[in-house]
Design a protein around this motif. Structure first.
Motif, mmCIF file in Angstrom:
data_model
loop_
_atom_site.group_PDB
_atom_site.id
_atom_site.type_symbol
_atom_site.label_atom_id
_atom_site.label_comp_id
_atom_site.label_asym_id
_atom_site.label_seq_id
_atom_site.Cartn_x
_atom_site.Cartn_y
_atom_site.Cartn_z
ATOM 1 N N GLY B 55 0.822 -1.129 -0.075
ATOM 2 C CA GLY B 55 0.019 0.068 -0.059
ATOM 3 C C GLY B 55 0.654 1.267 0.023
ATOM 4 O O GLY B 55 2.216 1.219 -0.203
ATOM 5 N N PRO B 56 0.267 2.381 0.222
ATOM 6 C CA PRO B 56 0.655 3.812 0.175
ATOM 7 C C PRO B 56 1.958 3.790 1.063
ATOM 8 O O PRO B 56 2.202 3.017 2.034
ATOM 9 N N PRO B 57 2.689 4.746 0.869
ATOM 10 C CA PRO B 57 4.185 5.098 1.531
ATOM 11 C C PRO B 57 3.691 5.219 3.005
ATOM 12 O O PRO B 57 4.589 4.708 3.746
ATOM 13 N N ALA B 58 2.798 5.976 3.792
ATOM 14 C CA ALA B 58 2.589 6.066 5.114
ATOM 15 C C ALA B 58 2.475 4.643 5.922
ATOM 16 O O ALA B 58 1.696 3.891 5.206
ATOM 17 N N ALA B 59 3.335 4.542 6.916
ATOM 18 C CA ALA B 59 3.388 3.220 7.449
ATOM 19 C C ALA B 59 2.097 2.694 8.124
ATOM 20 O O ALA B 59 1.778 1.458 8.002
ATOM 21 N N THR B 60 1.247 3.668 8.330
ATOM 22 C CA THR B 60 0.004 3.378 8.886
ATOM 23 C C THR B 60 -0.847 2.761 7.902
ATOM 24 O O THR B 60 -1.913 1.921 8.522
ATOM 25 N N LYS B 61 -0.356 2.848 6.652
ATOM 26 C CA LYS B 61 -1.503 2.536 5.585
ATOM 27 C C LYS B 61 -0.721 1.109 4.845
ATOM 28 O O LYS B 61 -1.262 0.739 3.838
ATOM 29 N N SER B 62 0.505 0.910 5.347
ATOM 30 C CA SER B 62 1.104 -0.387 4.675
ATOM 31 C C SER B 62 1.594 -1.108 5.844
ATOM 32 O O SER B 62 1.219 -2.270 6.302
ATOM 33 N N TYR B 63 2.792 -0.996 6.431
ATOM 34 C CA TYR B 63 3.611 -2.009 7.318
ATOM 35 C C TYR B 63 3.043 -1.882 8.615
ATOM 36 O O TYR B 63 2.948 -2.778 9.243
ATOM 37 N N LEU B 64 2.020 -0.992 9.083
ATOM 38 C CA LEU B 64 1.600 -1.071 10.220
ATOM 39 C C LEU B 64 0.089 -1.490 10.299
ATOM 40 O O LEU B 64 -0.936 -1.800 11.285
ATOM 41 N N ASP B 65 -0.431 -1.807 8.991
ATOM 42 C CA ASP B 65 -1.954 -2.165 8.910
ATOM 43 C C ASP B 65 -1.925 -3.780 9.043
ATOM 44 O O ASP B 65 -1.797 -4.499 8.118
ATOM 45 N N VAL B 66 -2.426 -4.071 10.068
ATOM 46 C CA VAL B 66 -2.479 -5.535 10.729
ATOM 47 C C VAL B 66 -3.207 -6.523 9.414
ATOM 48 O O VAL B 66 -2.692 -7.575 8.973
ATOM 49 N N GLU B 67 -4.329 -6.032 9.224
ATOM 50 C CA GLU B 67 -5.274 -6.862 8.315
ATOM 51 C C GLU B 67 -4.640 -7.018 6.935
ATOM 52 O O GLU B 67 -4.514 -8.170 6.409
ATOM 53 N N LYS B 68 -3.842 -5.890 6.302
ATOM 54 C CA LYS B 68 -3.419 -5.896 5.254
ATOM 55 C C LYS B 68 -2.399 -6.700 5.075
ATOM 56 O O LYS B 68 -2.116 -7.547 4.107
ATOM 57 N N VAL B 69 -1.310 -6.630 6.119
ATOM 58 C CA VAL B 69 -0.394 -7.426 6.141
ATOM 59 C C VAL B 69 -0.321 -8.811 6.365
ATOM 60 O O VAL B 69 0.211 -9.660 5.555
ATOM 61 N N VAL B 70 -1.293 -9.099 7.118
ATOM 62 C CA VAL B 70 -1.706 -10.689 7.419
ATOM 63 C C VAL B 70 -2.434 -11.040 5.990
ATOM 64 O O VAL B 70 -1.906 -12.421 5.562
ATOM 65 N N ALA B 71 -3.195 -10.356 5.417
ATOM 66 C CA ALA B 71 -3.854 -10.908 4.037
ATOM 67 C C ALA B 71 -2.846 -11.182 3.061
ATOM 68 O O ALA B 71 -2.810 -12.189 2.281
ATOM 69 N N ALA B 72 -1.688 -10.073 2.830
ATOM 70 C CA ALA B 72 -0.668 -10.236 1.819
ATOM 71 C C ALA B 72 0.200 -11.462 2.157
ATOM 72 O O ALA B 72 0.446 -12.124 1.101
ATOM 73 N N ALA B 73 0.482 -11.838 3.381
ATOM 74 C CA ALA B 73 1.213 -12.916 3.557
ATOM 75 C C ALA B 73 0.484 -14.395 3.248
ATOM 76 O O ALA B 73 1.083 -15.153 2.567
ATOM 77 N N ARG B 74 -0.820 -14.239 3.668
ATOM 78 C CA ARG B 74 -1.646 -15.486 3.543
ATOM 79 C C ARG B 74 -1.756 -15.680 2.116
ATOM 80 O O ARG B 74 -1.776 -16.795 1.381
ATOM 81 N N ASP B 75 -2.395 -14.482 1.223
ATOM 82 C CA ASP B 75 -2.406 -14.616 -0.084
ATOM 83 C C ASP B 75 -1.262 -15.181 -0.817
ATOM 84 O O ASP B 75 -1.318 -15.756 -2.045
ATOM 85 N N ALA B 76 -0.118 -14.762 -0.422
ATOM 86 C CA ALA B 76 1.278 -15.163 -1.124
ATOM 87 C C ALA B 76 1.568 -16.483 -0.873
ATOM 88 O O ALA B 76 2.676 -16.996 -1.269
ATOM 89 N N GLY B 77 0.992 -17.100 0.232
ATOM 90 C CA GLY B 77 1.148 -18.597 0.618
ATOM 91 C C GLY B 77 2.223 -18.765 1.607
ATOM 92 O O GLY B 77 3.142 -19.822 1.488
ATOM 93 N N ALA B 78 2.487 -17.960 2.124
ATOM 94 C CA ALA B 78 3.609 -17.668 3.317
ATOM 95 C C ALA B 78 3.386 -18.806 4.412
ATOM 96 O O ALA B 78 2.295 -19.118 4.530
ATOM 97 N N ASP B 79 4.357 -19.517 4.633
ATOM 98 C CA ASP B 79 4.457 -20.473 5.918
ATOM 99 C C ASP B 79 4.605 -19.727 7.104
ATOM 100 O O ASP B 79 4.157 -20.330 8.083
ATOM 101 N N ALA B 80 5.307 -18.718 7.085
ATOM 102 C CA ALA B 80 5.825 -17.973 8.375
ATOM 103 C C ALA B 80 5.995 -16.640 8.116
ATOM 104 O O ALA B 80 6.211 -15.940 6.847
#
Lengths: 78, 454
Positions: B55-80
């Protein structure tokens, strides 16, 4: 001929001192020399952007919390 | 433990994303790198097997967005998911959400993060495990007589603090009984007026405080310590220079604080890399627990340099279910290591941030430089100013300092203003060379020090 205030730094632009407060300068409002028109957050430190010119009918080119480059247009005044 | 073919999502950026990438690759893992739209050109993206836009540069809208980060990892098929430091690394809700989505969180359980993140709960856990904390009144002190009976036990000087206060407001310092009799009524009146609550408590002041922290690693049942780091050189509570081992601890003091740290780690069933932070008071040879950080820390390399252990690889192996591979009896301190934090800040201009484009980079051969930089990289202005960490190792502290001075002389990062000139000055400062700098030293030194323009 409109007058422009540019961002002195790259970073994230804030129109308000904090999320719950009104903007430093209202849309369409006046600006006097020395007024703080917004903040630029660069690497987790905040810098006030002070107006070096005065004018009226402030029109912001950047939304609150939008990224800006150094030299980017922040606001135009009449 | 067979890790080859498994995948790790890195939910961080900058130098720590690069560090985690290298550890993961060494273990045979596939690396999926999350990044904001301001970080498409960062080194960790270039080194990753796959990348995902958060997502956007602001950390609150990217690296700090719990739902977005979890969904991104899950959708990419990450194990960890590895959280690095900062951002969501000590967010219990994030750790729980990663596990609820069927992935491994590289770190302790959400419950442990929540418990250790709460100051009062962490202090209680510390006391229960026999870890020393700053002495003070058991609770509210209602009268001057009661305050005197506390100071007879803990000694002077004491800080008189308002229960309802915070951030250092309303603190008074009493050196003796007369001060106490004069200041308690004042503090009560002021606290009642300022906070609507005149309750006070006492805590003994730590004089000449040194910041000493113990690295631990656990697998949920067993834990080891990897000795201590000292990080007394701080500006605005940010560490700038870290060492291992500490310049001031005796062998007995080290054994004491490290044993206490293992007790706390095992008492809470700690899993992964963690650090217990203490203030050390040399005159009393006493430690006071401050807090526990439930993640890998910025300054972990100095511990790696003196122990030979790769902490990031070990925490990943443990997260995937391997038992702790370290034996306490086999861990030894080898020599001395110093790390300095190279920040994009101009120390000759009040540490003004300086994001810019990196020119030529020259790093001496015999040092470790954990960095996010490459020639031509444009440092984005949206995140913290850490560019890299220069780490040296010597046979002893004097040798490490000599190597640091030599490395600082040879190192060049063109196109940026950095804190390298600060370290050139500090590495020649007698108090630093003598190992006598306490946590108050750097800020007072900066008031008069001459630092050459970057």
């Amino acid at each position: 001929m409109s007058k422009q205030i540019l961002s002195p730094l790259p970073g994230t632009f804030y129109r308000k001192p904090s999320p719950d407060e009104p903007p430093f300068v209202a849309d369409g409002g006046p600006v006097a020399v020395g007024d703080t028109i917004g903040l630029v957050e660069v690497m987790k430190t905040f810098h006030e952007v002070k107006a070096e010119i005065s004018g009226t009918n402030a029109r912001f080119a950047v939304e609150n919390e939008e990224p800006v480059m150094a030299g980017a247009l922040l606001v135009e005044l009449d | 433990m067979e890790l080859a073919g498994k995948s790790l999502f890195i939910a961080n950026r900058g130098e720590i994303a690069v560090r985690v990438n290298r550890a993961a690759k060494a273990l045979g893992l596939k690396v999926i790198q999350g990044h904001s739209q301001a970080d498409t050109e960062m080194l960790a993206v270039k080194l990753a097997d796959e990348t995902v836009d958060l997502g956007p540069p602001a950390a609150t809208k990217s690296y700090l967005d719990v739902e977005k980060v979890v969904a991104a990892a899950r959708d990419a098929g990450a194990d960890a998911v590895h959280p690095g430091y900062g951002f969501l690394s000590e967010n219990a809700r994030f750790a729980n959400a990663v596990e609820a989505a069927g992935m491994i969180f590289v770190g302790p359980s959400g419950d442990t993060i929540a418990r250790m993140g709460d100051k009062v709960a962490a202090r209680e856990a510390a006391i229960a495990a026999g870890v020393p904390v700053a002495p003070g009144s058991k609770g509210i002190v209602a009268s001057i007589d009661e305050a005197r009976s506390v100071t007879r036990e803990i000694g002077y000087p004491v800080m008189i603090k308002a229960s309802a206060g915070g951030g250092g407001r309303g603190i008074r310092i009493a050196e003796n009984d007369a001060d106490l009799a004069r200041l308690i009524p004042q503090a009560q009146t002021e606290a009642a007026a300022a906070f609507g609550d005149g309750s006070l408590y006492l805590e003994r002041m730590v004089t000449d405080a040194r910041h000493v922290e113990v690295q631990i690693m656990g697998d949920g049942t067993r834990a080891v310590h990897l000795f201590e780091r000292e990080c007394s050189l701080q500006r605005r509570r940010q560490k700038v220079w870290e060492e291992a081992p500490s310049a001031v601890l005796s062998d007995a003091a080290r054994a004491h604080v490290c044993a206490a740290s293992i007790r706390l780690a095992e008492a809470v069933g700690y899993r992964g890399a963690g650090t217990l932070e203490f203030l050390y008071e040399p005159a009393r040879d006493a430690f006071y627990f401050m807090e526990m950080n439930t993640r890998i820390q910025v300054e972990h390399p100095v511990t790696e340099m003196i122990t030979g252990v790769d902490l990031v690889q070990e925490m990943i192996r443990i997260a995937f279910g391997a038992p702790l591979s370290l034996d306490q009896s086999a861990l030894r301190i080898n020599g001395h290591s110093i790390e300095v934090r190279v920040n994009a800040e101009d120390p000759s201009n009040n540490f003004m941030p300086f994001p810019g484009v990196v020119g030529a980079i020259q790093v001496p051969d015999d040092v470790r430089f954990d960095t996010m930089l490459y020639e031509g990289y444009a440092v984005p202005p949206f995140y913290d100013s850490l560019l890299g960490k220069l780490i040296v190792h010597g046979a002893d502290r004097a040798d490490a300092l000599e190597k640091l001075r030599a490395a600082l002389g040879d190192m060049k990062l063109e196109g940026l203003k950095t804190t390298l000139p600060l370290f050139r000055a500090l590495a020649n400062e007698p108090k630093v060379i003598a190992g006598e700098a306490n946590t108050a030293f750097l800020e007072s030194w900066l008031e008069t020090a001459e630092i050459e323009a970057a």
